[in-house]
Design a protein around this motif. Structure first.
Motif, mmCIF file in Angstrom:
data_model
loop_
_atom_site.group_PDB
_atom_site.id
_atom_site.type_symbol
_atom_site.label_atom_id
_atom_site.label_comp_id
_atom_site.label_asym_id
_atom_site.label_seq_id
_atom_site.Cartn_x
_atom_site.Cartn_y
_atom_site.Cartn_z
ATOM 1 N N PHE A 286 0.839 -1.200 0.000
ATOM 2 C CA PHE A 286 0.000 0.000 0.000
ATOM 3 C C PHE A 286 0.880 1.258 0.000
ATOM 4 N N PRO A 287 0.343 2.383 -0.507
ATOM 5 C CA PRO A 287 1.184 3.578 -0.643
ATOM 6 C C PRO A 287 1.737 4.116 0.660
ATOM 7 N N ASP A 288 0.943 4.097 1.741
ATOM 8 C CA ASP A 288 1.478 4.615 3.010
ATOM 9 C C ASP A 288 2.557 3.702 3.565
ATOM 10 N N ASP A 289 2.414 2.396 3.362
ATOM 11 C CA ASP A 289 3.452 1.469 3.793
ATOM 12 C C ASP A 289 4.726 1.657 2.964
ATOM 13 N N LEU A 290 4.581 1.868 1.667
ATOM 14 C CA LEU A 290 5.737 2.091 0.804
ATOM 15 C C LEU A 290 6.487 3.346 1.220
ATOM 16 N N GLN A 291 5.735 4.401 1.489
ATOM 17 C CA GLN A 291 6.359 5.664 1.886
ATOM 18 C C GLN A 291 7.074 5.536 3.230
ATOM 19 N N ARG A 292 6.469 4.837 4.162
ATOM 20 C CA ARG A 292 6.994 4.782 5.533
ATOM 21 C C ARG A 292 8.036 3.679 5.714
ATOM 22 N N GLU A 527 1.833 12.456 -1.545
ATOM 23 C CA GLU A 527 0.435 12.884 -1.413
ATOM 24 C C GLU A 527 -0.505 11.693 -1.287
ATOM 25 N N ILE A 528 -0.321 10.691 -2.141
ATOM 26 C CA ILE A 528 -1.202 9.518 -2.118
ATOM 27 C C ILE A 528 -1.043 8.745 -0.814
ATOM 28 N N ALA A 529 0.162 8.688 -0.281
ATOM 29 C CA ALA A 529 0.382 7.991 0.988
ATOM 30 C C ALA A 529 -0.413 8.653 2.114
#
Length: 594
Positions: A286-292, A527-529
């Motif tokens: 997921f995007p928030d997991d990828l970012q973090r 932004e998407i995250a």
């Protein structure tokens, strides 16, 4: 990658031979490095000489040969670039350029991408876009030919139809690197001409045939492997892991189900060695997991945290991976190999300070030094949601009498058939307090009726959620209790040309527009995250999950009809393994007489 250099060019090889002997300078010398050897598992100090995209020499530290450019590693560790053996860029909801920008600084230099999400939504245009996008980024995108478009023919409909003839054409292309995960498990075992034809096309091409063997064991697993399928990432237990290793399959151990990783690590440790056929992958991030947390670097980090020796974890992500994807030029820091190199301060933290890909520095201190250029998506990806406006009645089940026996999908992730008796009032089924509705609408212009099912043991809901990210046909899928809220959520996603929406009490709480194939945004990952995390939090506030760490993710796979058990698709409630289709959940009706 914007095109791998030809490391077998005679002139380049001749230069490398001369440079290795000190007869001419290297293009780049990385000195004073601490090499973690993927073959021996040992550490040693080394200087690494590079010519073009080729490693020409790995020798003892301090040899000080000439080089046009030099880099003092300062005693930092060096390992090969990481190889993600199975993944879907679309699951991160950003473009390939944004995905590359996120993972390259984290040490990932090669990904094996199955673009079956794009293919199911947009057909061949989705695959062509994936290949084109891979030429504009400093990340080696090895694109596979999707084998399951749709994932369960006859039990669902998607935006494409990849039959054996089309697979044969795709696999003949040099920019296609194998047949992607074969999710049509039961049809293959049942002798389906279509599915056997797809596997045979893969075998005839001489390229890999990748797998998805969720729930298969014993004779069924043997039959699946005997058909010619090489790999599996769908592991739900340590027993699954060992069974696939013993069946001779390549295991792509994924990080997307973190709760399983401790038992996987223990099972590998109990073997006493790292099998050569074990690799690592992300599958979906997921995007928030990828970012973090990152991508494959996080899988390596977690496996080390759960007890795997660092040299094993890195070998699984490099040498084992390169061997299993049939890329002998990758996966080693050794003379004659491609110069994909990662510098690390600490093996356990997996935080690269420098990344070299194909002999070029692409990232320093977590920042890209080579641009990721976006590829203009084709029009087909921008217009993939074609469905009529929804009304609240679309999410009701009409019935007569005073009560009805209905089929129920019980338990998330591993659904089983159940049945309940529910009341009927004013010609509509009444939803019990402990159940929710699920609805699927074909979004590819087929004007099919909205299909509705009842789910139990999915937690207590006080809102609705709609999404076009709904594996694997990605039809518009809605969850909730109140039909009016469900209609608002669905219409909001429809107006956005794809995406996700959370609704409560007749108001939109959070939404994300994903207009590319209904799966991806062209906005930055940052932004998407943030927006995805906000949407996840909004739904968490409206649902008492059971269990809390699994069900949100299960929403996106609830319509994955190729897996075992009852699932809802745009055809109805289906069970591919049992060959069962129910267009309505109503099994029988009863009337009472005063």
């Amino acid at each position: 990658m914007a095109q791998d250099s030809n490391i077998n060019a005679p002139e380049l090889r001749a230069r490398a031979v001369r440079a290795a002997q000190g007869l001419e300078p290297f293009d780049l010398l990385i000195s004073n490095a601490r090499l973690l050897d993927m073959v021996t598992g040992r550490e040693r100090d080394a200087d690494i000489g590079i010519v073009g995209g080729l490693i020409a020499s790995v020798r003892k530290a301090g040899s000080k040969p000439d080089a046009i450019a030099s880099l003092d590693a300062g005693g930092r560790y060096v390992v090969p670039g990481f190889i993600d053996t199975h993944m879907h860029v679309e699951s991160s909801m950003v473009t390939p350029a944004e995905y590359a920008a996120a993972v390259v600084p984290r040490g990932v230099t090669t990904i094996v991408w199955d673009p079956h999400e794009f293919a199911n939504a947009c057909g061949l245009a989705g695959v062509d876009y994936a290949i084109a996008a891979g030429k504009e980024v400093p990340l080696r995108l090895l694109t596979l030919a999707p084998t399951c478009v749709p994932s369960a023919p006859g039990f669902e409909a998607s935006g494409g139809d990849f039959d054996p003839d089309l697979l044969t054409e795709l696999l003949a292309r040099p920019d296609i690197h194998g047949a992607a995960e074969l999710m049509t498990m039961q049809p293959l075992l049942n002798g389906s001409d279509r599915v056997q034809g797809i596997v045979n096309a893969g075998l005839a091409s001489g390229k890999r045939v990748c797998g998805h063997a969720r729930g298969l064991n014993d004779g069924a697993l043997s039959a699946y492997a005997a058909a010619g399928v090489e790999t599996d990432h769908e592991l739900s237990s340590a027993e699954d892991l060992i069974a696939r290793l013993e069946a001779g399959m390549t295991v792509e151990l994924r990080g997307s189900h973190e709760h399983l990783l401790p038992e996987f690590a223990k099972a590998i440790l109990d073997l006493g060695h790292l099998p050569q056929t074990l690799t690592l992958c992300t599958d979906d991030v997921f995007p928030d997991d990828l970012q973090r947390q990152g991508g494959l670097d996080n899988v390596i980090r977690l496996m080390i945290r759960f007890g795997l020796p660092p040299e094993w974890a890195y070998r699984a992500a490099t040498l084992n991976a390169a061997t299993r994807i049939r890329r002998p030029d990758l996966g080693l820091i050794a003379p004659g190999k491609r110069a994909d190199i990662v510098l690390l301060d600490d093996l356990a933290q997996v935080k690269p300070s420098l990344v070299v890909a194909d002999g070029k520095t692409v990232s320093e201190d977590g920042n890209l030094t080579t641009p990721c250029r976006s590829t203009e998506p084709p029009a087909a990806l921008r217009n993939s949601v074609s469905v009529a406006e929804f009304q609240a009645d679309d999410f009701e089940i009409q019935a007569s009498g005073s009560s009805a026996q209905i089929a129920v999908l019980s338990k998330p992730r591993f659904p089983v058939w159940g049945s309940r008796t529910v009341d009927v009032e004013a010609g509509k089924l009444i939803l019990p307090d402990d159940m929710i509705r699920m609805a699927v609408a074909n979004r590819y212009g087929q004007n099919a009726p909205v299909r509705v099912a009842f789910l139990e043991k999915w937690g207590r809901w006080r809102g609705a959620f709609a999404t076009t990210v709904s594996h694997d046909s990605h039809n518009l899928t809605v969850f909730g209790r109140d039909p009016s809220d469900m209609a608002l959520a669905a219409n909001t996603v429809r107006s956005s040309k794809g995406g996700m929406c959370v609704v409560a009490n007749g108001e939109v709480v959070e939404k994300i527009e994903l207009p590319l194939a209904g799966l991806v945004s062209e906005a930055p990952l940052s932004e998407i995250a943030v927006r995805f995390a906000a949407l996840r939090n909004a739904l968490d506030a409206l649902v008492d999950w059971e269990p809390p760490y699994l069900v949100f993710k299960a929403l996106f796979g609830a319509s994955l009809v190729c897996n075992a058990g009852p699932r809802l698709s745009d055809v109805g409630i289906v069970d591919v393994f049992k060959g069962r289709v129910l267009e309505t959940p109503v099994l029988s009706l009863e009337s009472t007489t005063e």
